[in-house]
Design a protein around this motif. Structure first.
Motif, PDB file in Angstrom:
ATOM      1  N   ALA A   1      63.331 -10.006  75.725  1.00  0.00           N
ATOM      2  CA  ALA A   1      62.436 -10.564  76.166  1.00  0.00           C
ATOM      3  C   ALA A   1      61.945  -9.228  76.755  1.00  0.00           C
ATOM      4  O   ALA A   1      60.522  -8.937  76.491  1.00  0.00           O
ATOM      5  CB  ALA A   1      62.139 -12.122  77.196  1.00  0.00           C
ATOM      6  N   LEU A   2      62.876  -8.752  77.908  1.00  0.00           N
ATOM      7  CA  LEU A   2      62.212  -7.165  78.684  1.00  0.00           C
ATOM      8  C   LEU A   2      62.362  -6.289  78.219  1.00  0.00           C
ATOM      9  O   LEU A   2      61.000  -5.688  78.158  1.00  0.00           O
ATOM     10  CB  LEU A   2      63.087  -7.531  80.043  1.00  0.00           C
ATOM     11  N   SER A   3      62.581  -6.016  76.511  1.00  0.00           N
ATOM     12  CA  SER A   3      62.197  -5.126  75.602  1.00  0.00           C
ATOM     13  C   SER A   3      60.809  -5.406  75.014  1.00  0.00           C
ATOM     14  O   SER A   3      59.953  -4.060  75.639  1.00  0.00           O
ATOM     15  CB  SER A   3      62.471  -4.710  74.500  1.00  0.00           C
ATOM     16  N   PHE A   4      60.447  -6.768  74.745  1.00  0.00           N
ATOM     17  CA  PHE A   4      58.686  -6.963  74.602  1.00  0.00           C
ATOM     18  C   PHE A   4      58.352  -6.342  75.618  1.00  0.00           C
ATOM     19  O   PHE A   4      56.814  -6.415  75.116  1.00  0.00           O
ATOM     20  CB  PHE A   4      58.611  -8.636  73.751  1.00  0.00           C
ATOM     21  N   ALA A   5      58.453  -7.043  76.414  1.00  0.00           N
ATOM     22  CA  ALA A   5      57.915  -7.017  77.962  1.00  0.00           C
ATOM     23  C   ALA A   5      56.924  -5.162  77.937  1.00  0.00           C
ATOM     24  O   ALA A   5      55.783  -5.029  78.255  1.00  0.00           O
ATOM     25  CB  ALA A   5      57.741  -7.304  78.603  1.00  0.00           C
ATOM     26  N   PHE A   6      58.717  -4.483  78.036  1.00  0.00           N
ATOM     27  CA  PHE A   6      58.528  -3.371  78.294  1.00  0.00           C
ATOM     28  C   PHE A   6      57.217  -2.663  77.119  1.00  0.00           C
ATOM     29  O   PHE A   6      55.839  -2.029  77.639  1.00  0.00           O
ATOM     30  CB  PHE A   6      59.415  -2.617  78.522  1.00  0.00           C
ATOM     31  N   ILE A   7      57.528  -2.808  75.513  1.00  0.00           N
ATOM     32  CA  ILE A   7      56.949  -2.373  74.768  1.00  0.00           C
ATOM     33  C   ILE A   7      54.962  -3.285  75.015  1.00  0.00           C
ATOM     34  O   ILE A   7      54.074  -2.709  74.785  1.00  0.00           O
ATOM     35  CB  ILE A   7      57.506  -2.645  73.394  1.00  0.00           C
ATOM     36  N   SER A   8      54.612  -4.315  75.574  1.00  0.00           N
ATOM     37  CA  SER A   8      53.120  -4.671  75.396  1.00  0.00           C
ATOM     38  C   SER A   8      52.733  -4.060  76.432  1.00  0.00           C
ATOM     39  O   SER A   8      52.009  -3.902  76.651  1.00  0.00           O
ATOM     40  CB  SER A   8      53.906  -5.769  75.934  1.00  0.00           C
ATOM     41  N   ALA A   9      53.431  -3.452  77.930  1.00  0.00           N
ATOM     42  CA  ALA A   9      52.627  -2.848  78.424  1.00  0.00           C
ATOM     43  C   ALA A   9      52.842  -1.499  77.880  1.00  0.00           C
ATOM     44  O   ALA A   9      51.357  -1.230  78.610  1.00  0.00           O
ATOM     45  CB  ALA A   9      53.953  -2.941  80.023  1.00  0.00           C
ATOM     46  N   LEU A  10      53.415  -1.186  77.290  1.00  0.00           N
ATOM     47  CA  LEU A  10      53.001   0.711  76.625  1.00  0.00           C
ATOM     48  C   LEU A  10      52.120   0.410  76.098  1.00  0.00           C
ATOM     49  O   LEU A  10      50.555   1.030  76.257  1.00  0.00           O
ATOM     50  CB  LEU A  10      53.856   0.715  75.821  1.00  0.00           C
ATOM     51  N   LEU A  11      51.216  -0.663  75.204  1.00  0.00           N
ATOM     52  CA  LEU A  11      50.719  -0.560  74.665  1.00  0.00           C
ATOM     53  C   LEU A  11      49.513  -1.149  75.476  1.00  0.00           C
ATOM     54  O   LEU A  11      48.304  -0.868  74.566  1.00  0.00           O
ATOM     55  CB  LEU A  11      51.208  -1.716  73.452  1.00  0.00           C
ATOM     56  N   LEU A  12      49.198  -1.836  76.102  1.00  0.00           N
ATOM     57  CA  LEU A  12      48.416  -2.139  76.934  1.00  0.00           C
ATOM     58  C   LEU A  12      47.792  -0.939  77.721  1.00  0.00           C
ATOM     59  O   LEU A  12      46.621  -0.759  77.691  1.00  0.00           O
ATOM     60  CB  LEU A  12      48.491  -2.863  78.046  1.00  0.00           C
ATOM     61  N   HIS A  13      48.711  -0.152  78.209  1.00  0.00           N
ATOM     62  CA  HIS A  13      48.174   1.077  78.931  1.00  0.00           C
ATOM     63  C   HIS A  13      47.630   1.690  77.726  1.00  0.00           C
ATOM     64  O   HIS A  13      46.265   2.561  77.871  1.00  0.00           O
ATOM     65  CB  HIS A  13      49.626   1.639  79.503  1.00  0.00           C
TER      66      HIS A  13
ATOM     67  N   TYR B   1      68.731  -3.178  79.743  1.00  0.00           N
ATOM     68  CA  TYR B   1      69.939  -4.206  79.945  1.00  0.00           C
ATOM     69  C   TYR B   1      70.758  -4.345  81.484  1.00  0.00           C
ATOM     70  O   TYR B   1      71.177  -5.500  81.635  1.00  0.00           O
ATOM     71  CB  TYR B   1      71.056  -2.754  79.485  1.00  0.00           C
ATOM     72  N   LEU B   2      70.366  -3.530  81.755  1.00  0.00           N
ATOM     73  CA  LEU B   2      71.152  -3.579  84.111  1.00  0.00           C
ATOM     74  C   LEU B   2      69.809  -5.015  84.572  1.00  0.00           C
ATOM     75  O   LEU B   2      70.682  -6.098  85.130  1.00  0.00           O
ATOM     76  CB  LEU B   2      70.840  -2.584  84.329  1.00  0.00           C
ATOM     77  N   GLY B   3      68.506  -5.026  83.728  1.00  0.00           N
ATOM     78  CA  GLY B   3      67.578  -6.540  84.454  1.00  0.00           C
ATOM     79  C   GLY B   3      68.000  -6.868  84.073  1.00  0.00           C
ATOM     80  O   GLY B   3      68.348  -8.594  84.673  1.00  0.00           O
ATOM     81  N   SER B   4      68.468  -7.329  82.816  1.00  0.00           N
ATOM     82  CA  SER B   4      68.876  -9.353  82.018  1.00  0.00           C
ATOM     83  C   SER B   4      70.414  -9.360  82.544  1.00  0.00           C
ATOM     84  O   SER B   4      70.470 -10.044  82.940  1.00  0.00           O
ATOM     85  CB  SER B   4      69.284  -8.517  80.345  1.00  0.00           C
ATOM     86  N   TYR B   5      70.922  -8.462  83.416  1.00  0.00           N
ATOM     87  CA  TYR B   5      72.330  -8.191  83.993  1.00  0.00           C
ATOM     88  C   TYR B   5      71.574  -9.173  85.169  1.00  0.00           C
ATOM     89  O   TYR B   5      72.764 -10.268  85.825  1.00  0.00           O
ATOM     90  CB  TYR B   5      73.061  -7.700  83.343  1.00  0.00           C
ATOM     91  N   VAL B   6      71.569  -8.696  85.368  1.00  0.00           N
ATOM     92  CA  VAL B   6      70.479  -8.635  87.336  1.00  0.00           C
ATOM     93  C   VAL B   6      70.356 -10.171  87.134  1.00  0.00           C
ATOM     94  O   VAL B   6      70.354 -11.154  88.516  1.00  0.00           O
ATOM     95  CB  VAL B   6      70.186  -7.869  88.223  1.00  0.00           C
ATOM     96  N   PHE B   7      69.362 -10.159  86.518  1.00  0.00           N
ATOM     97  CA  PHE B   7      68.540 -11.445  86.405  1.00  0.00           C
ATOM     98  C   PHE B   7      69.615 -12.842  86.252  1.00  0.00           C
ATOM     99  O   PHE B   7      69.545 -14.103  86.872  1.00  0.00           O
ATOM    100  CB  PHE B   7      67.194 -11.399  85.137  1.00  0.00           C
ATOM    101  N   TYR B   8      70.900 -12.392  85.430  1.00  0.00           N
ATOM    102  CA  TYR B   8      71.789 -13.726  84.510  1.00  0.00           C
ATOM    103  C   TYR B   8      72.237 -14.079  86.013  1.00  0.00           C
ATOM    104  O   TYR B   8      72.399 -15.290  86.768  1.00  0.00           O
ATOM    105  CB  TYR B   8      72.158 -13.203  84.392  1.00  0.00           C
ATOM    106  N   ASN B   9      72.348 -13.016  86.698  1.00  0.00           N
ATOM    107  CA  ASN B   9      73.908 -13.757  87.575  1.00  0.00           C
ATOM    108  C   ASN B   9      72.653 -14.559  88.336  1.00  0.00           C
ATOM    109  O   ASN B   9      73.499 -14.520  89.467  1.00  0.00           O
ATOM    110  CB  ASN B   9      74.249 -12.443  88.354  1.00  0.00           C
TER     111      ASN B   9
END
Length: 166
Positions: free
Chosen positions: A61-73, A155-163
């Motif tokens: 989900a975070l990867s797709f969000a990042f890719i979407s942000a790149l493509l929106l820009h 990677y770090l974001g998913s870990y932090v969000f889960y915790n």
């Protein structure tokens, strides 16, 4: 097989993700492979299947969000499937190379396996930097900074969000 041949040059820093063929089926196959291989790696790291599943889904989900942000820009959202497939495909190639090395590293702790892992991680950073550079037509330094943001976010974001949730 034709899509595989079309996307493979990206792993050798040739081509542009925005110009790749768009195929929902190839995207789905790559996403499934990505989920399976990342889940296998996460389960072996965490020993908690629920945590592994949740973190891998968050990574996606975070990867797709990042890719979407790149493509929106870039104002290139119609290229989402091709660009997402490019990122996932290259990460699948990288994970397919890292997985046997990870087994080697964990089973023997041979010094050569640590060097090889460092080379593979460097290669992964270079691949993602290349993809971002091609998508944004950006210079190397901003693309590298965005790569570090991408890796930290996913990677770090998913870990932090889960915790934070559990």
């Amino acid at each position: 097989m034709e899509h595989f041949k079309a996307y493979l040059p990206l792993c050798w820093f040739i081509g542009n993700p925005l110009e790749q063929p768009r195929s929902i089926r190839f995207f789905q196959y790559n996403l499934l492979y990505y989920l399976l291989i990342e889940l296998f790696i996460q389960i072996n790291i965490t020993d908690d299947p629920f945590e592994a599943i949740f973190e891998v889904l968050l990574e996606v989900a975070l990867s797709f969000a990042f890719i979407s942000a790149l493509l929106l820009h870039k104002k290139a959202m119609p290229c989402f499937i091709a660009t997402s497939t490019s990122f996932i495909f290259c990460e699948n190639i990288q994970a397919s190379l890292i997985l046997p090395n990870l087994v080697w590293l964990l089973s023997t702790s041979d010094v050569v396996s640590y060097y090889f892992m460092a080379i593979l991680v460097f290669y992964s950073v270079c691949m993602i930097t290349y993809l971002i550079k091609q998508v944004l037509y950006a210079p190397l330094t901003p693309a590298l900074v965005l790569t570090l943001v991408y890796l930290t976010l996913t990677y770090l974001g998913s870990y932090v969000f889960y915790n934070a949730l559990f």
